[in-house]
Scaffold this motif. Structure first.
Motif, PDB file in Angstrom:
ATOM      1  N   PHE A   1     -26.515   4.862  50.520  1.00 16.65           N
ATOM      2  CA  PHE A   1     -26.914   4.244  51.780  1.00 16.65           C
ATOM      3  C   PHE A   1     -27.357   5.295  52.793  1.00 16.65           C
ATOM      4  O   PHE A   1     -28.412   5.158  53.427  1.00 16.65           O
ATOM      5  CB  PHE A   1     -25.770   3.413  52.361  1.00 16.65           C
ATOM      6  CG  PHE A   1     -26.184   2.622  53.566  1.00 16.65           C
ATOM      7  CD1 PHE A   1     -26.736   1.362  53.432  1.00 16.65           C
ATOM      8  CD2 PHE A   1     -26.053   3.142  54.851  1.00 16.65           C
ATOM      9  CE1 PHE A   1     -27.160   0.634  54.534  1.00 16.65           C
ATOM     10  CE2 PHE A   1     -26.471   2.430  55.957  1.00 16.65           C
ATOM     11  CZ  PHE A   1     -27.025   1.166  55.807  1.00 16.65           C
TER      12      PHE A   1
ATOM     13  N   VAL B   1     -31.224   5.049  52.179  1.00 14.48           N
ATOM     14  CA  VAL B   1     -31.604   4.005  53.132  1.00 14.48           C
ATOM     15  C   VAL B   1     -31.871   4.607  54.510  1.00 14.48           C
ATOM     16  O   VAL B   1     -32.930   4.398  55.101  1.00 14.48           O
ATOM     17  CB  VAL B   1     -30.514   2.915  53.220  1.00 14.48           C
ATOM     18  CG1 VAL B   1     -30.874   1.898  54.308  1.00 14.48           C
ATOM     19  CG2 VAL B   1     -30.347   2.214  51.878  1.00 14.48           C
TER      20      VAL B   1
ATOM     21  N   LEU C   1     -35.277  -1.771  57.214  1.00 17.64           N
ATOM     22  CA  LEU C   1     -33.968  -2.327  56.910  1.00 17.64           C
ATOM     23  C   LEU C   1     -34.073  -3.752  56.376  1.00 17.64           C
ATOM     24  O   LEU C   1     -33.438  -4.106  55.373  1.00 17.64           O
ATOM     25  CB  LEU C   1     -33.084  -2.288  58.156  1.00 17.64           C
ATOM     26  CG  LEU C   1     -32.700  -0.885  58.656  1.00 17.64           C
ATOM     27  CD1 LEU C   1     -31.999  -0.973  60.009  1.00 17.64           C
ATOM     28  CD2 LEU C   1     -31.821  -0.156  57.653  1.00 17.64           C
TER      29      LEU C   1
ATOM     30  N   LEU D   1     -35.203  -3.959  52.866  1.00 13.45           N
ATOM     31  CA  LEU D   1     -34.177  -3.591  51.898  1.00 13.45           C
ATOM     32  C   LEU D   1     -33.046  -4.616  51.839  1.00 13.45           C
ATOM     33  O   LEU D   1     -32.005  -4.374  51.218  1.00 13.45           O
ATOM     34  CB  LEU D   1     -33.607  -2.212  52.255  1.00 13.45           C
ATOM     35  CG  LEU D   1     -34.587  -1.038  52.096  1.00 13.45           C
ATOM     36  CD1 LEU D   1     -34.008   0.236  52.703  1.00 13.45           C
ATOM     37  CD2 LEU D   1     -34.929  -0.813  50.626  1.00 13.45           C
TER      38      LEU D   1
END
Length: 304
Positions: free
Chosen positions: A22, A26, A96, A99
């Protein structure tokens, strides 16, 4: 004496693989150090930050496998606010949501903010902060002019909000900037990690576990650290001894609202045992644990 602001924030996680993915894939932060919890060497301690892990950019995690979910509440920090350059908020909302991460766009203190959670329900936000500069670390799919710069600040949930605010103003040199709803905003003189939002409405007591914050660390230097210890003790706070954390030294104490605070030195930093290009690539242990490396590596979680 004053502090420039946040040095790092440390939180609990559950799954080291999920945590790593993450924050590096991300959010695009750099893993600047892979080590262990010095008090529990069978648990990893991950440090994420900018290219060299500068103070104010560092998020650290203890991923305790099998741990229970925590509850955010009084006696804890509640949300970490991340800073991005001006004009980057639309990129992050699209990224975001693309995803599969739920994002709520709102406005706090007349600033647009994206509220969301990490993969293990830690509360996060992203806000634009042009004065903080621009990242020099570029991750896949995240151009530098959109990349996360570091922390803007953190939200504090205090058992005694007024006492916490008074302490931050009188002891740490923060200045009150305003109120919005149930939050009082304080700022230090730094340009990164310089913001604290203190919630003034009571909540239930927080409980530790993954998805919650363990402690909040503020910046100091080696010269001032002993003086901070003396001043805190003289003001009635019980502090730890100065502890060697390999990349900084620390003292810990609980402020009157029950939140665990740390005073951490800027140096020596994360380059003390790795070259810049190699940061975060090997398991690094302090000298006093190196002799137990084989045993430690044998009990650490495996996922690769």
């Amino acid at each position: 004496m004053k502090t420039e602001g946040l040095h790092h924030v440390t939180a609990f996680a559950k799954n080291p693989k999920v945590n790593l993915a993450f924050y590096t894939e991300v959010l695009g932060l750099r893993l600047v150090k892979k080590t262990v919890n010095f008090d529990d060497p069978g648990t990893y301690h991950f440090y994420f930050g900018n290219e060299t892990g500068d103070p104010g950019t560092i998020l650290t995690f203890f991923p305790f496998q099998g741990s229970m979910k925590g509850t955010v509440g009084n006696g804890q920090a509640g949300r970490i606010d991340l800073a991005v350059p001006k004009g980057a908020l639309t990129f992050w909302k699209r990224r975001l949501e693309g995803l599969g991460i739920a994002v709520r766009e709102t406005e706090l203190f007349q600033e647009k903010v994206l509220l969301f959670q990490d993969a293990e329900e830690l509360q996060l936000s992203i806000t634009e902060a042009g004065e903080s500069g621009q990242s020099t670390w570029e991750a896949a799919g995240i151009p530098r002019h959109y990349a996360i710069i570091g922390m803007k600040g953190v939200t504090l949930n205090s058992h005694r909000p007024e006492a916490t605010i008074s302490f931050l103003e009188e002891q740490f040199g923060y200045r009150k900037k305003g109120e919005d709803g149930d939050c009082v905003r304080l700022e230090s003189g730094g340009t990164i990690g310089n913001r604290l939002d203190v919630k003034i409405n009571g909540q239930t007591r927080g409980t530790g576990g993954y998805g919650t914050i363990h402690h909040v660390a503020f910046r100091t230097n080696h010269k001032d650290q002993q003086e901070w210890k003396r001043l805190l003790n003289a003001s009635g706070f019980s502090t730890s001894e100065v502890l060697d954390r390999q990349y900084f030294t620390s003292i810990y104490f609980r402020e009157k609202g029950g939140i665990l605070f740390e005073m951490a030195t800027d140096g020596p930093g994360f380059l003390v045992d790795e070259d810049p290009a190699a940061l975060g690539t090997a398991l690094k242990l302090p000298d006093w644990l190196e002799q137990h490396r084989r045993q430690i590596e044998g009990v650490l979680p495996k996922w690769e």
